[in-house]
Design a protein around this motif. Structure first.
Motif, PDB file in Angstrom:
ATOM      1  N   THR A 167      -6.807  -2.332  -0.978  1.00 14.09           N
ATOM      2  CA  THR A 167      -6.602  -3.020   0.154  1.00 14.09           C
ATOM      3  C   THR A 167      -7.694  -3.842   0.558  1.00 14.09           C
ATOM      4  O   THR A 167      -8.738  -3.256   0.705  1.00 14.09           O
ATOM      5  CB  THR A 167      -6.103  -2.092   1.060  1.00 14.09           C
ATOM      6  OG1 THR A 167      -4.939  -1.233   0.847  1.00 14.09           O
ATOM      7  CG2 THR A 167      -5.756  -3.009   2.512  1.00 14.09           C
TER       8      THR A 167
ATOM      9  N   PHE B  98      -3.140   4.760  -3.130  1.00 19.44           N
ATOM     10  CA  PHE B  98      -2.991   3.713  -2.363  1.00 19.44           C
ATOM     11  C   PHE B  98      -3.858   3.494  -1.118  1.00 19.44           C
ATOM     12  O   PHE B  98      -3.806   2.782  -0.272  1.00 19.44           O
ATOM     13  CB  PHE B  98      -1.336   3.766  -1.917  1.00 19.44           C
ATOM     14  CG  PHE B  98      -1.083   5.028  -1.155  1.00 19.44           C
ATOM     15  CD1 PHE B  98      -1.237   5.338   0.231  1.00 19.44           C
ATOM     16  CD2 PHE B  98      -0.276   6.052  -2.126  1.00 19.44           C
ATOM     17  CE1 PHE B  98      -1.062   6.594   0.673  1.00 19.44           C
ATOM     18  CE2 PHE B  98      -0.126   7.290  -1.520  1.00 19.44           C
ATOM     19  CZ  PHE B  98      -0.227   7.300  -0.102  1.00 19.44           C
TER      20      PHE B  98
ATOM     21  N   ASN C  18      -7.213  -2.645  -7.593  1.00 14.91           N
ATOM     22  CA  ASN C  18      -6.152  -1.927  -6.851  1.00 14.91           C
ATOM     23  C   ASN C  18      -6.075  -1.315  -5.387  1.00 14.91           C
ATOM     24  O   ASN C  18      -6.220  -0.132  -5.247  1.00 14.91           O
ATOM     25  CB  ASN C  18      -5.617  -0.532  -7.848  1.00 14.91           C
ATOM     26  CG  ASN C  18      -5.235  -1.020  -9.076  1.00 14.91           C
ATOM     27  OD1 ASN C  18      -4.466  -2.006  -9.276  1.00 14.91           O
ATOM     28  ND2 ASN C  18      -5.341  -0.418 -10.393  1.00 14.91           N
TER      29      ASN C  18
END
Length: 461
Positions: free
Chosen positions: A287, A60, A285
């Motif tokens: 940001t 993430f 996947n």
């Protein structure tokens, strides 16, 4: 090497040090163009593999940027926290050669386009890609051919605007663009070679439309041609018409309507571009990273954006200057990331803990001050403590080793009695060494200390 693109670049013309240094002066345009086309084909043929290399990294803390230029300092700085940084391929952008109709139109308008490859841009792209090779090899940087998704069509489409494009975006979004627009007139140089942008807007045939605080990323040029239909064949649906750019300015009402239409068109183009970039970022996947306040406001106001402690911490890292990294060798930085993953994690957790406390503060000055305090504590205070601890441990190990050696010398005459003392002394040194490994590494700033240390660190693994 960490990227399918570097499988090509490693042995390509674009990574020859002498060619780069000499600005490819010994290479013909034909050779360079052929190499660029080969590189383009390689990237497109291996596009699925390239995507796979990016998405298989499940994290993430992946960042995607569409910026044309990302300073090496920023890439170094973010490597202290971010798992992966996806950047726009600067070399692939040079592989899209204009169509013949674009070249003809550009020549008519007076834009310099003699077909010669821009060797300065080529050198700049090659240098950057070569410079970040250790980051690519370390699986930190990924190269993505973003420009492939924004290339102009080979055939220029003919669009018939409806209501001056007033309804192409929701009113609140269009109002946001209009509140931030900048429109200026353009005049052709007397030499006929190129155009100059004027400070103000006045009735003319050429304008440039931009939005404030976008770093000229959105600039679009418009020319108001005078069109005349020469013939029309209703059977084949073929229309022949002529375009010309008169020297005289249009009527004021015509000019104002054209300017409004141009602003609306630029707004739609910019909005669609940001939407596409966010869509690509999501598919990777990652940001999405903005490089200007205008885009940031556009996204935050019109997209569903959820701020997390991870994205907030990443923002703090990106927007804070860590000058000590300027002189740090990239390979050393990547080695620390790869060989000391636990230390890297400790530092990241510590940053998140500190920045979590800032999420409730809205005053920019207070946030800046507290951010400075956080990095001062981690980079100066804690690193100094680690230094002192390491020096103390080294001295203890050295002294205890000397005691052991002295005891060993005496053991020759005492029949080996002091060999026990030797074992105890060396055991004490070993205990100190274990204390170093167990205690010092727990300090999150150990990552910074290790990166900044100029001597070899292999003995402390």
């Amino acid at each position: 090497m960490g990227s399918v693109t570097y499988n090509f670049l490693a042995d390509s013309l674009f990574f020859h040090e002498n060619s780069i240094e000499n600005n490819f002066v010994k290479e013909t345009d034909e050779r360079i163009e052929r190499e660029l086309q080969d590189y383009r084909k390689h990237c497109i043929d291996n596009y699925d593999q390239l995507i796979k290399e990016i998405v298989e990294r499940d994290s993430f803390l992946k960042v995607f940027s569409s910026s044309d230029e990302i300073p090496l300092r920023l890439l170094k700085q973010t490597s202290l926290y971010i798992d992966q940084f996806i950047i726009k391929d600067p070399l692939f952008s040079l592989t899209d050669f204009q169509s013949e109709i674009s070249n003809v139109t550009g020549k008519y308008l007076g834009y310099k386009n003699d077909g010669i490859i821009n060797r300065n841009s080529l050198k700049k792209a090659s240098l950057h890609l070569k410079e970040i090779t250790p980051m690519v090899a370390g699986n930190y940087i990924k190269i993505f051919p973003l420009s492939y998704h924004f290339e102009a069509p080979k055939q220029i489409p003919l669009k018939m605007p409806v209501d001056y494009y007033n309804g192409v975006l929701p009113k609140e979004i269009m109002d946001f663009f209009w509140d931030n627009v900048s429109v200026r007139s353009m005049e052709k140089f007397k030499s006929g070679d190129g155009w100059q942008v004027m400070e103000k807007l006045y009735p003319c045939r050429s304008i440039v439309v931009d939005f404030k605080e976008t770093n000229f990323k959105s600039s679009m040029i418009y020319h108001l041609f005078q069109t005349e239909v020469l013939s029309m064949d209703e059977t084949t649906g073929t229309v022949t018409f002529s375009h010309m750019l008169p020297d005289s300015a249009p009527e004021i009402d015509h000019f104002n309507a054209w300017v409004a239409q141009s602003i609306n068109s630029t707004s739609k183009n910019f909005f669609d571009g940001i939407f596409k970039e966010n869509f690509i970022s999501s598919n990777l996947n990652s940001t999405y990273l903005c490089d200007n306040d205008f885009t940031s406001k556009l996204i935050s106001q019109n997209y569903s954006v959820k701020e997390t402690i991870q994205t907030e911490t990443a923002n703090r890292i990106i927007n804070f200057d860590l000058p000590f990294l300027d002189n740090i060798d990239i390979e050393k930085l990547m080695n620390v990331r790869e060989m000391d993953s636990g230390v890297f994690t400790n530092f990241r957790i510590e940053l998140e803990k500190h920045f979590r406390e800032l999420r409730t503060i809205s005053d920019p000055k207070i946030i800046q001050q507290k951010t400075e305090n956080i990095f001062h504590e981690l980079n100066d205070v804690q690193v100094q403590k680690i230094k002192q601890k390491i020096n103390h441990i080294n001295k203890q190990v050295f002294v205890n080793s000397l005691v052991g050696i002295g005891g060993l010398a005496g053991g020759f005459s005492t029949g080996g009695f002091s060999l026990l003392a030797t074992a105890l002394a060396l055991g004490k040194g070993y205990k100190d060494y274990q204390d170093y490994k167990e205690k010092v590494k727990e300090n999150p700033s150990y990552l910074l200390w290790k990166i900044k240390k100029k001597i070899n660190f292999y003995s402390y693994q």
